[in-house]
Design a protein around this motif. Structure first.
Motif, PDB file in Angstrom:
ATOM      1  N   MET A 155      36.665  43.864  34.552  1.00 46.39           N
ATOM      2  CA  MET A 155      36.706  42.414  34.414  1.00 46.39           C
ATOM      3  C   MET A 155      37.255  42.060  33.037  1.00 46.39           C
ATOM      4  O   MET A 155      36.642  42.396  32.021  1.00 46.39           O
TER       5      MET A 155
ATOM      6  N   LEU B 108      37.163  37.288  30.653  1.00 45.75           N
ATOM      7  CA  LEU B 108      35.984  36.694  31.271  1.00 45.75           C
ATOM      8  C   LEU B 108      35.773  35.262  30.802  1.00 45.75           C
ATOM      9  O   LEU B 108      36.076  34.914  29.653  1.00 45.75           O
TER      10      LEU B 108
ATOM     11  N   VAL C 204      39.436  35.177  40.526  1.00 46.60           N
ATOM     12  CA  VAL C 204      39.422  36.372  39.676  1.00 46.60           C
ATOM     13  C   VAL C 204      40.650  37.245  39.838  1.00 46.60           C
ATOM     14  O   VAL C 204      40.821  38.219  39.084  1.00 46.60           O
TER      15      VAL C 204
ATOM     16  N   VAL D  79      33.549  38.825  45.247  1.00 48.99           N
ATOM     17  CA  VAL D  79      34.393  38.899  44.059  1.00 48.99           C
ATOM     18  C   VAL D  79      35.627  39.733  44.366  1.00 48.99           C
ATOM     19  O   VAL D  79      36.763  39.283  44.197  1.00 48.99           O
TER      20      VAL D  79
ATOM     21  N   ASP E 193      32.101  32.986  35.086  1.00 49.39           N
ATOM     22  CA  ASP E 193      31.895  34.299  35.705  1.00 49.39           C
ATOM     23  C   ASP E 193      30.441  34.758  35.567  1.00 49.39           C
ATOM     24  O   ASP E 193      30.063  35.795  36.127  1.00 49.39           O
TER      25      ASP E 193
END
Length: 114
Positions: free
Chosen positions: A81, A84, A62, A47, A88
């Motif tokens: 994050m 979203l 991302v 990630v 995800d």
């Protein structure tokens, strides 16, 4: 070295979550702390990660929504994050790459669903 992760949970699409991870033990030399994720039926994927020299790397999916940060003195790494999406949804794993060894924290579930 041990990694202790926290955060995760259930959030609606467009929402935000923050993951945190702390490494305990001796860490010397060039190393990377970051997060990987694994969705059901898929392989574990990077990630984001950050080196102890400040270099960052993000997955393309991302990079405009997630932000990784690191506190070297505390041996912690956070993943903010935002925005979203349902895709995800996965188990997120904290990782420390201290060549030649990879260390993994326990997984934490992130679910994005309305």
């Amino acid at each position: 070295v041990q990694l202790q992760a926290s955060g995760g949970g259930l959030v609606q699409p467009g929402g935000s979550l923050r993951l945190s991870c702390k490494a305990s033990g001796s860490i010397f030399g060039l190393n990377f702390m970051g997060w990987y994720r694994q969705a059901p039926g898929k392989e574990r994927e990077l990630v984001a990660r950050v080196s102890n020299r400040g270099g960052t790397e993000y997955a393309g999916s991302v990079e405009d929504r997630f932000t990784i940060s690191r506190h070297n003195a505390k041996n912690t790494v956070d993943l903010q994050m935002d925005m979203l999406k349902p895709e995800d949804t996965a188990v997120y794993y904290c990782n420390l790459n201290l060549p030649p060894t990879n260390y993994w924290g326990q997984g934490t579930q992130v679910t994005v669903s309305s």
